[in-house]
Enzyme design. Structure first.
Site, PDB file in Angstrom:
ATOM      1  N   ASP A 182      10.507  80.955  95.441  1.00 47.64           N
ATOM      2  CA  ASP A 182       9.797  82.210  96.549  1.00 47.64           C
ATOM      3  C   ASP A 182       8.667  82.375  96.072  1.00 47.64           C
ATOM      4  OD1 ASP A 182      12.713  81.658  97.023  1.00 47.64           O
ATOM      5  OD2 ASP A 182      12.730  83.921  96.082  1.00 47.64           O
TER       6      ASP A 182
ATOM      7  N   ASP B 118      21.098  80.586 101.796  1.00 48.45           N
ATOM      8  CA  ASP B 118      20.403  80.792  99.859  1.00 48.45           C
ATOM      9  C   ASP B 118      21.208  79.735  99.505  1.00 48.45           C
ATOM     10  OD1 ASP B 118      18.327  81.212  98.255  1.00 48.45           O
ATOM     11  OD2 ASP B 118      18.280  83.432  98.724  1.00 48.45           O
TER      12      ASP B 118
HETATM   13  C1  GLA Z   1      16.262  83.623  96.445  1.00 48.96           C
HETATM   14  C2  GLA Z   1      15.753  83.723  98.117  1.00 48.96           C
HETATM   15  C3  GLA Z   1      14.697  84.532  98.607  1.00 48.96           C
HETATM   16  C4  GLA Z   1      15.175  85.532  98.608  1.00 48.96           C
HETATM   17  C5  GLA Z   1      16.304  87.136  97.473  1.00 48.96           C
HETATM   18  C6  GLA Z   1      17.505  87.610  97.927  1.00 48.96           C
HETATM   19  O1  GLA Z   1      15.100  84.177  95.673  1.00 48.96           O
HETATM   20  O2  GLA Z   1      15.289  82.593  98.228  1.00 48.96           O
HETATM   21  O3  GLA Z   1      14.453  84.286  99.501  1.00 48.96           O
HETATM   22  O4  GLA Z   1      16.036  85.607 100.325  1.00 48.96           O
HETATM   23  O5  GLA Z   1      17.181  84.757  97.077  1.00 48.96           O
HETATM   24  O6  GLA Z   1      18.071  88.184  96.895  1.00 48.96           O
END
Ligand code: GLA
Length: 399
Positions: free
Chosen positions: A207, A151
Site C-alpha cells: 500500500d 483484495d
Molecule cells: C488493503 C489494500 C488497500 C485497501 C485496504 C482495505 O490493504 O491494499 O488498498 O483496500 O486493504 O482494508
C-alpha cells in the site's frame, strides 16, 4: 517470400511472443480514472460520502477531465452474511443499499465501484468472497456495480492465487454485467507475469502512503511514492490496453505532500499508464490540488490509446529520466529530481527514442508553453519535483 506465407509467419510469431492472452471483457482500454474512498476515509464510508463525492466529481471538472469511477473500498458490509449466504451492506452506512447509490452515481453519468477480497475476510475483517464468488458477483451485477477491486486478505482455504483470482474473473463474466476487474494482490506473486489473462489491472506493490519516500523494504507496509516508483522500473512491457500495472491509488492532495511532490506523483503515474484513481477528499480540495488532478496535458499521456507504458531511460542516482512513446509519434518525458536541492537535468531527443530531425517541438506539460529545440531537453528542477514535456519531431501545431 510469398505475401500470404509472410503474413502467416508474422501473425504466428506475434502470437508466440504475446506474454499471455488478454482478458477479453473489452473494458479499461485506457487506464481507469476515478476516485476511491480508502486513502482518505478508510472505514468511514457511507452513501452520503459516495454521493457527495460523485457531485464533486462533476462540479470540480474532474468528470470533464475523464474521471469516471466512484469506488467504495473496504468496510461497506455487515460483519456477517445473511442466513442465505448473501452479502449485506451495513444499513447504518448505506441505509438504502448499494443499488440506490449506484443509481445516484449513474444519474450523474458516472460509474460505481466496490471492494471485496479473495479470502475468507476483507483486510478490515468483513466477509470475503472465497467460496461465494458466483453469488457475490451476481449481487454486484444486480446492484449495477461497474468495477470490482478484489483484495488479498483472509484465509485462502488452500487455494492458489491463480484459483482465487480466476474464480472471481469467471464469476464476473457469468454475472451478465460489464465489470472492470482490479486485482489487489500487492505484487506478491509478480502479477505482471500472469494477471493479463485474469484482470484489467493489478497492484504491483504494497500500500501507498502520502510520503515522498519511506525507505522501507519493498515487501513491507507502507510504501512512499519513490519507493513504489523504483518497483515499476522494468515492467513497461507487461501492460497493454485492457491490462494495466497498478502502482496504487493517488495520494495527490493528501498528507503533507508539497505542490511539487503532488505534480511529480501525478506526472509519474500518468507516464506509467497507471489507473488515475484519486484518493483525496475531492469535496474539499484546494484549487492547486484540483489543477493537478485535472491537468489535461498530463492526463492525455496516461490515456494515450496506444497504451505503451513509460520506462526509465537513465538513472543518475538523485536524478532520473523517464520516457513514454505516444501513439502520434511524440514522446512524453519526465526529468525527475529526487535530491535535496535544485539541479539542472538534461536529455536529448535521441536518448528518449526520437529519430533524427532538424528540430523538435517541445511542450511543457505543466506550464503549457510550447517551444522549438534542436534536440536537447533540459530544465532546472526543484527538489522533489519533475519537469514534464511532450516532444514531437519537426513542427507540431501547439494546442
Ligand atoms: C488493503 C489494500 C488497500 C485497501 C485496504 C482495505 O490493504 O491494499 O488498498 O483496500 O486493504 O482494508
Amino acid at each position: 517470400m510469398h505475401k500470404m506465407l509472410y503474413a502467416a509467419v508474422i501473425t504466428l510469431s506475434m502470437c508466440l511472443l504475446a506474454p499471455a492472452h488478454a482478458l477479453d471483457n473489452h473494458l479499461a482500454r485506457t487506464p481507469p480514472m476515478g476516485w476511491n474512498s480508502w486513502n482518505s476515509f478508510h472505514c468511514d464510508v457511507s452513501a452520503k460520502l459516495v454521493e457527495a463525492t460523485a457531485d464533486a466529481m462533476v462540479s470540480s471538472g474532474m468528470k470533464a477531465a475523464g474521471y469516471q469511477y466512484v469506488n467504495i473500498d473496504d468496510c461497506w458490509l455487515l460483519k456477517k452474511r445473511s442466513a442465505d449466504g448473501k452479502l449485506v451492506p451495513d444499513p447504518r452506512k448505506f441505509p438504502h443499499g448499494i443499488k440506490a447509490v449506484a443509481d445516484y452515481v449513474h444519474r450523474k453519468g458516472l460509474k460505481l465501484g466496490i471492494y471485496e477480497s479473495a479470502g475468507t475476510t476483507t483486510c478490515a475483517g468483513y466477509p470475503g468472497s472465497i467460496g461465494h464468488e458466483a453469488s457475490d458477483a451476481k449481487q454486484f451485477a444486480s446492484w449495477g456495480v461497474d468495477y470490482l477491486k478484489y483484495d488479498n486478505c483472509g484465509d485462502y482455504q488452500g487455494e492458489t492465487y491463480r484459483q482465487r483470482y480466476t474464480a472471481m474473473r469467471d464469476a464476473l463474466a457469468a454475472s451478465g454485467r460489464a465489470i472492470v476487474y482490479s486485482l489487489c494482490e500487492w505484487g506478491n506473486k509478480a502479477p505482471w507475469t500472469w494477471a493479463q489473462s485474469i484482470g484489467n489491472l493489478w497492484r504491483t506493490t504494497q500500500d501507498i502512503t502520502p510520503r515522498w519516500e519511506t525507505d522501507q523494504p519493498a515487501n513491507s507496509y507502507p510504501q512512499g511514492i519513490m519507493d513504489i516508483l523504483d518497483q515499476q522500473a522494468g515492467l513497461s512491457k507487461t501492460s497493454h490496453p485492457g491490462a494495466w500495472n497498478d502502482p496504487d491509488m493517488l495520494e495527490v492532495g493528501n498528507g503533507y505532500l508539497t505542490d511539487n511532490e503532488n505534480r511529480a506523483h501525478f506526472s509519474l503515474w500518468a507516464l506509467l499508464n497507471a489507473p488515475l484513481i484519486a484518493g483525496n477528499d475531492i469535496r474539499h480540495m484546494s484549487d492547486k490540488v484540483r489543477a493537478v488532478l485535472t491537468n489535461k496535458d498530463v492526463i492525455a499521456v496516461d490515456q494515450d490509446w496506444g497504451g505503451r507504458q513509460g520506462y526509465k531511460v537513465r538513472d543518475d542516482g538523485s536524478t532520473e529520466v523517464w520516457a513514454k512513446p505516444m501513439s502520434d509519434g511524440s514522446v512524453a518525458v519526465i526529468l525527475l529530481n529526487r535530491g535535496k536541492g535544485p539541479i539542472n537535468i538534461a536529455t536529448t531527443a535521441h536518448e528518449i527514442g526520437l529519430k533524427g530531425s532538424a528540430h523538435y517541438t517541445v511542450r511543457n506539460l505543466w506550464t503549457h508553453h510550447t517551444a522549438t529545440s534542436t534536440g536537447p531537453i533540459k530544465a532546472s528542477v526543484p527538489t522533489h519535483a519533475v519537469a514534464m514535456f511532450r516532444v514531437w519531431p519537426g513542427q507540431h501545431a501547439s494546442r
